[in-house]
Design an enzyme around this catalytic site. Structure first.
Site, PDB file in Angstrom:
ATOM      1  N   TYR A  32     -64.756  46.156  56.624  1.00 16.12           N
ATOM      2  CA  TYR A  32     -64.762  46.435  55.182  1.00 16.12           C
ATOM      3  C   TYR A  32     -63.428  46.007  54.565  1.00 16.12           C
ATOM      4  O   TYR A  32     -62.353  46.422  55.021  1.00 16.12           O
ATOM      5  CB  TYR A  32     -65.003  47.926  54.953  1.00 16.12           C
ATOM      6  CG  TYR A  32     -65.239  48.295  53.517  1.00 16.12           C
ATOM      7  CD1 TYR A  32     -66.359  47.846  52.832  1.00 16.12           C
ATOM      8  CD2 TYR A  32     -64.326  49.094  52.830  1.00 16.12           C
ATOM      9  CE1 TYR A  32     -66.573  48.187  51.505  1.00 16.12           C
ATOM     10  CE2 TYR A  32     -64.533  49.439  51.503  1.00 16.12           C
ATOM     11  CZ  TYR A  32     -65.658  48.977  50.850  1.00 16.12           C
ATOM     12  OH  TYR A  32     -65.867  49.314  49.532  1.00 16.12           O
TER      13      TYR A  32
ATOM     14  N   CYS B 226     -13.473  38.171  19.416  1.00 16.51           N
ATOM     15  CA  CYS B 226     -13.648  39.556  19.011  1.00 16.51           C
ATOM     16  C   CYS B 226     -14.797  40.167  19.796  1.00 16.51           C
ATOM     17  O   CYS B 226     -15.874  39.577  19.913  1.00 16.51           O
ATOM     18  CB  CYS B 226     -13.933  39.644  17.514  1.00 16.51           C
ATOM     19  SG  CYS B 226     -14.179  41.354  16.938  1.00 16.51           S
TER      20      CYS B 226
END
Length: 891
Positions: free
Chosen positions: A344, A812
């Site tokens: 299975y 910056c």
């Protein structure tokens, strides 16, 4: 079980399988194809087989039929089935029913007719939770017409004689808890999926022009509790790729060649991102190139075979080895199972039970012309090749790992994919009962001017399982013999550069692995969830890798911007754990349902309140439709002029559903040039009239108020009155100056520009906030001056690009600041301790004056000159808006 009959008379037994093919196969095995009779049932596809059989000494007259998967389906009652019949939130508590649908009524009639004549009901459904749920659907139908049925369950994992006869002789009772867990899943998925799907589809489907082909299919913007987290994995990886910033690195490579071969030594530092440091270390090595052996280590290494095969591993390996989709893998595995060649195929178990006879399974394969000789050696005790398999720690208590059950040299009707998958199952099983591969590994470490390098050599002493498992290899190479303290001069010593790479898109194997680790879906449903992504146009499969479509990305982004993690696996993982708890009796079905639905209903209500986020997200990728039936020109846009950023497409004037106007590039999102017109404008049209002040193509450049109010999110400052592009003028009457001034002061909390609010921000991008990190090769230092824009201290960094390598620049670092940078060597210095000043170059968001003239050069965080577009959110030219770390941040 103990079979009991009356006076030795045969018991009439109704047997029900999950598929017609299984009913036929099991009937043939139990009857040994002797005295087997077949007759028609009510359904033309579900035959009835009759034969005699004995169960534990009790003679039985067997009637064997089948269903076709689920016999019943769950749906809302009455008016709630229609999309526009109720508020979608009502679906969280609307009455539901489980019933046999119209197309399966004939199957139900067959079961009812046969059940009336029988004393026993034996259920041969697949032995997982889903199969158990189907079993109880059959029980309900049959018990309604015969309440005296003695109900049994046959448990089996393969369609082979030995196991089928064993299942028939060892019948058990069906497991109600397994069925309850599936009932919980079905109701949760129905209520959540229906409510969110209706909400999304009704809200968005007719509001946007979706520019992709649906192949004639009706577009449904579906939401599934498993489907959406699966999409989330795909989108998140895509965002990681978008956010990646390539960085150059350097590494020292060393090799040494002798008559015995070549050893390639790897730098134990790996690599460095600092070019200057790498050069210094390399020059030290070049000046003193003598290598001294500091360590020689020889040891035996083992490469272990894989664990026994479960469903997820089968799908992953078929994808990796054969480029086979998980959907195709499961289809073929089901065919092989029903033909009796493998066990299975839907199992979570990767450990064999001690009761399993593993040798018999090998004996089945000793005749095969390819791997048969290996199977014979496995069974020979003198070879020492056998090894009991190690388990992976997973056991679903229903099925064993996937294994071959019957020999086949290759059936005539098999496709190439059938042959490949059968071969994988067989070779995998033979490998997992084999000894590990054995290798002799040598590690050599050397010292060159204080820098350490290492080389690895490996030879395979015994291949063992690698002989049969051709899908894996164990690479290695011979290296010369070295002794401790030995010195030599390297044959080559080089400094090499490389670039960091983003992670790849998720392959199907990767996606299955993500789902498995997060507990999304089950082994039987994962491939369905993956297929749903492409069926719903949420993702495309490029080769074996998945990429989100604009639609899939927009939906995930919308929920992400709400702050919810509905696209994350966490919620579904908790649901799956609760369902497992129901299946083992640790939690009650009703309690799990109530808790989960209450939680998801709260999320739904919040999502509806914040639906504007979904609109904003989809507006990034799709045009809005004209739902009010107004001027279609305003919806699709009026031509203004050629775009002065990409130069390939047009700028068009559009009116948004909220009545506001914008001018954007028709090539969006490839080009994100946009001009926001003030919200105070009541009407804007493109006219053929050209004012005397401006050249053709002006956009309010001659109007002082308009010029002050218009914000540009594009390639920097522009002077509209001098724009050379040809086009038509825009007439935009304003309501009053006070309204204009108020609009000018309004600031978007997403991109920090004035002139529009966050709900109208066209610059909102698809980047996941968690992935928005910017990596910069920098050296921190004190700044001699503050940023001229925001006053914050600037940070000194070192460029590492080829054109400016080693050159210093200031940048910056304030989150809210416009990007600012200048080269350190451009700062004038004064003698005698005087102050220094800087001629600065800045990059601003939006329109406005801007600094610098025609000789201005912008640089990225690595010092590379940048021209053209920049980030619309923060103005940084080193990245675009979809990777901006400031998106979504509030001032």
């Amino acid at each position: 079980m103990a079979a009991r009959g009356g006076g030795g008379r045969a018991i009439r037994v109704l047997n029900v399988a999950e598929k017609p093919s299984v009913a036929k196969t099991v009937s043939g095995i139990l009857s040994n194809n002797q005295g087997l009779r077949m007759r028609e049932g009510r359904s033309r596809y579900n035959k009835i087989y009759e034969f005699s059989y004995t169960i534990q000494g009790q003679p039985c007259q067997m009637m064997f039929t089948s269903v076709t998967g689920h016999l019943m389906e769950i749906e809302f009652e009455g008016r709630y089935r229609k999309w526009h019949s109720c508020d979608p939130v009502d679906l969280f508590q609307a009455p539901i029913q489980k019933h046999v649908p119209e197309d399966k009524l004939d199957i139900r009639r067959t079961l009812e007719e046969e059940a009336r004549k029988c004393q026993w009901l034996v259920l041969w459904l697949d032995c997982d939770r889903e199969g158990e749920n189907i079993a109880f659907e059959v029980v309900e139908v049959c018990s309604n017409v015969n309440s005296h049925l003695n109900i049994w369950r046959a448990r089996f994992s393969s369609l082979i004689d030995r196991e089928i006869h064993q299942a028939a002789q060892q019948l058990e009772r069906p497991n109600q808890l397994f069925s309850d867990a599936v009932d919980v899943r079905q109701e949760i998925d129905l209520r959540i999926g229906a409510s969110f799907t209706r909400f999304q589809t009704m809200l968005l489907k007719d509001a946007f022009v979706f520019n992709f082909s649906t192949d004639g299919r009706n577009l449904i913007l579906s939401y599934g509790p498993c489907q959406f987290p699966t999409l989330g994995f795909v989108v998140e990886r895509y965002w990681e790729i978008l956010a990646h910033e390539p960085e150059e690195f350097w590494k020292i490579q060393c090799s040494h060649t002798t008559d015995e071969g070549t050893a390639n030594f790897n730098w134990m530092r790996g690599h460095l991102f600092d070019y200057t440091c790498a050069v210094l270390l390399y020059e030290m090595c070049v000046q003193e190139p003598t290598a001294t052996v500091t360590k020689v280590r020889q040891q035996e290494k083992l490469k272990y075979p894989p664990h026994p095969l479960n469903t997820i591993e089968l799908e992953k390996r078929a994808s990796r080895y054969f480029r086979m989709s998980s959907e195709q893998t499961m289809k073929i595995a089901e065919d092989l199972y029903q033909s009796g060649f493998i066990s299975y195929p839907r199992t979570e178990t990767d450990s064999f039970s001690t009761r399993t006879d593993l040798h018999i399974l090998v004996q089945e394969q000793h005749q095969h012309p390819v791997w048969g000789p290996y199977a014979q050696r496995l069974l020979d005790p003198s070879s020492g090749l056998w090894r009991n398999p190690s388990g992976g720690g997973h056991d679903d208590k229903a099925h064993p790992p996937i294994h071959p059950t019957k020999f086949s040299p290759g059936e005539s009707g098999w496709s190439e994919d059938h042959k490949k998958l059968y071969e994988l199952v067989v070779r995998h099983y033979l490998a997992c009962v084999s000894q590990p591969a054995v290798g002799a590994e040598t590690t050599v470490e050397i010292d060159i001017a204080g820098e350490m390098f290492s080389a690895l050599g490996r030879t395979i002493v015994a291949k063992n399982y690698l002989e049969v498992y051709r899908f894996e290899s164990w690479g290695g190479s011979l290296i010369p013999n070295y002794t401790f303290g030995q010195q030599f001069t390297p044959t080559s010593l080089t400094l090499e550069s490389g670039i960091t790479r983003p992670p790849p898109l998720l392959s199907e194997s990767d996606l299955l692995d993500c789902m498995d680790k997060a507990g999304i879906g089950t082994d039987a449903t994962m491939h369905d969830h993956i297929k749903k992504l492409t069926d719903r146009f949420y993702a495309t499969k490029e080769g074996s890798h998945f990429k989100p479509t604009n639609l899939g990305e927009a939906l995930v982004m919308g929920y992400d911007d709400m702050g919810y993690e509905l696209w994350k696996p966490n919620l579904r993982s908790m649901m799956e754990e609760d369902m497992k708890a129901v299946s083992v009796g640790n939690k009650r079905k009703d309690d799990v349902l109530a808790t989960c639905l209450q939680q998801m209903k709260a999320c739904f209500l919040d999502a509806r309140v914040n639906k504007v986020k979904l609109f904003q997200a989809l507006e990034i990728f799709f045009d809005r439709t004209n739902r009010t039936g107004g001027d279609d020109q305003h919806n699709h846009g009026q031509l203004v002029r050629k775009c002065d950023v990409c130069h390939d497409s047009d700028l068009v004037l559009r009116k948004k559903p909220d009545g506001k106007f914008m001018i954007g590039c028709s090539a969006y999102p490839q080009c994100r040039n946009v001009i926001w017109l003030p919200g105070s404008i009541s009407e804007a049209v493109v006219t053929p009239t050209v004012c005397n002040t401006c050249t053709p193509g002006c956009v309010g450049g001659c109007d002082d108020i308009m010029r002050q109010l218009i914000e540009i999110s594009g390639s920097g400052p522009r002077n509209f009155s001098s724009t050379p592009a040809r086009g038509r003028g825009i007439t935009a009457p304003s309501r009053n100056d006070s309204q204009n001034n108020q609009q000018q002061q309004a600031t978007c909390s997403f991109c920090h520009q004035t002139g529009h609010s966050s709900s109208d921000c066209y610059s909102l991008t698809s980047q996941n906030r968690s992935a928005r990190s910017q990596r910069v090769n920098s050296n921190n230092g004190d700044s001699p001056f503050p940023c001229t824009t925001c006053g914050s201290p600037c940070v000194l960094k070192t460029a590492n690009t080829e054109s400016n390598r080693g050159r210093k620049f200031y940048s910056c670092q304030s989150q809210g600041c416009k990007f600012f940078v200048c080269w350190e060597d451009s700062i004038p210095t004064t003698r005698g301790g005087g102050s220094s000043s800087a001629t600065t170059t800045s990059r601003r968001r939006g329109g406005g004056g801007g600094q610098g003239g025609g000789d201005v050069r912008f640089v990225s965080a690595t010092g590379d000159p940048v021209s053209g577009r920049s980030c619309f959110i923060c103005g940084d030219p080193s990245h675009f808006a979809n990777a901006c770390p400031n998106r979504g941040m509030r001032n």
